[in-house]
Design a protein around this motif. Sequence first.
Motif, PDB file in Angstrom:
ATOM      1  N   LYS A 257      67.901   7.622  69.832  1.00 37.63           N
ATOM      2  CA  LYS A 257      67.176   6.591  69.080  1.00 37.63           C
ATOM      3  C   LYS A 257      66.915   7.014  67.637  1.00 37.63           C
ATOM      4  O   LYS A 257      66.939   6.181  66.745  1.00 37.63           O
ATOM      5  N   ILE A 258      66.602   8.291  67.439  1.00 37.13           N
ATOM      6  CA  ILE A 258      66.388   8.830  66.100  1.00 37.13           C
ATOM      7  C   ILE A 258      67.048  10.205  66.021  1.00 37.13           C
ATOM      8  O   ILE A 258      67.353  10.812  67.047  1.00 37.13           O
ATOM      9  N   THR A 259      67.227  10.684  64.802  1.00 39.77           N
ATOM     10  CA  THR A 259      67.702  12.043  64.573  1.00 39.77           C
ATOM     11  C   THR A 259      66.607  12.776  63.808  1.00 39.77           C
ATOM     12  O   THR A 259      66.017  12.219  62.882  1.00 39.77           O
ATOM     13  N   ILE A 260      66.339  14.008  64.224  1.00 45.33           N
ATOM     14  CA  ILE A 260      65.365  14.826  63.508  1.00 45.33           C
ATOM     15  C   ILE A 260      66.100  16.017  62.899  1.00 45.33           C
ATOM     16  O   ILE A 260      66.767  16.775  63.595  1.00 45.33           O
ATOM     17  N   TYR A 261      65.971  16.126  61.580  1.00 45.05           N
ATOM     18  CA  TYR A 261      66.559  17.223  60.826  1.00 45.05           C
ATOM     19  C   TYR A 261      65.450  18.140  60.338  1.00 45.05           C
ATOM     20  O   TYR A 261      64.314  17.706  60.182  1.00 45.05           O
TER      21      TYR A 261
ATOM     22  N   ILE B 222      63.220  13.924  58.390  1.00 46.94           N
ATOM     23  CA  ILE B 222      63.576  15.218  57.825  1.00 46.94           C
ATOM     24  C   ILE B 222      62.280  16.014  57.695  1.00 46.94           C
ATOM     25  O   ILE B 222      61.337  15.581  57.037  1.00 46.94           O
ATOM     26  N   ASP B 223      62.247  17.165  58.342  1.00 51.27           N
ATOM     27  CA  ASP B 223      61.105  18.065  58.324  1.00 51.27           C
ATOM     28  C   ASP B 223      61.386  19.135  57.267  1.00 51.27           C
ATOM     29  O   ASP B 223      62.240  19.990  57.460  1.00 51.27           O
ATOM     30  N   LEU B 224      60.695  19.058  56.133  1.00 51.72           N
ATOM     31  CA  LEU B 224      60.813  20.065  55.085  1.00 51.72           C
ATOM     32  C   LEU B 224      59.797  21.158  55.395  1.00 51.72           C
ATOM     33  O   LEU B 224      58.584  20.877  55.452  1.00 51.72           O
ATOM     34  N   TYR B 225      60.270  22.385  55.596  1.00 50.86           N
ATOM     35  CA  TYR B 225      59.422  23.464  56.094  1.00 50.86           C
ATOM     36  C   TYR B 225      59.813  24.792  55.440  1.00 50.86           C
ATOM     37  O   TYR B 225      60.816  24.884  54.727  1.00 50.86           O
ATOM     38  N   ALA B 226      59.040  25.832  55.740  1.00 49.33           N
ATOM     39  CA  ALA B 226      59.379  27.212  55.392  1.00 49.33           C
ATOM     40  C   ALA B 226      58.977  28.095  56.564  1.00 49.33           C
ATOM     41  O   ALA B 226      58.021  27.791  57.284  1.00 49.33           O
TER      42      ALA B 226
END
Length: 139
Positions: free
Chosen positions: A80-84, A53-57
């Motif tokens: 293989k992975i999930t990117i949120y 999980i990429d927490l961004y602004a």
Amino acid sequence: MKKVLLTLALAATTLLGYAQEVVVMDKAMFIDKVFDYQNEKEWKYKGDKPAIIDLYADWCGPCRKVAPIMKELAKEYAGKITIYKVNVDKEKELAALFNATSIPLFVLIPMNEKPQLFSGAADKATYKKAIDDFLLKKE
């Protein structure tokens, strides 16, 4: 005709899970697909594959720098992975859940362990190492 065939091919690969994008996540999706923190006290990941999980602004320079890297990694590790990605300005409750006092902040979620936080922007090789060594390590 070529354009129609290309569109159909791209749609088919997306449906089959071969082409993956970074998924924009909100609170409801987090509760449904990651962890129901409103009803569970202990961490229990709901996903079927490891995740980031990429927490961004939007206003964050380092966040904008790593966004294309996350897109590349989502494609390279498709299936293989999930990117949120979670916009901390829109999802303040999720940001608070991970104590996101500085961004970018990455939540690395393996299948059978507690998540770990990775703070700050890095190069692609650093993220690949974290994925390979922590998220996809062989038991």
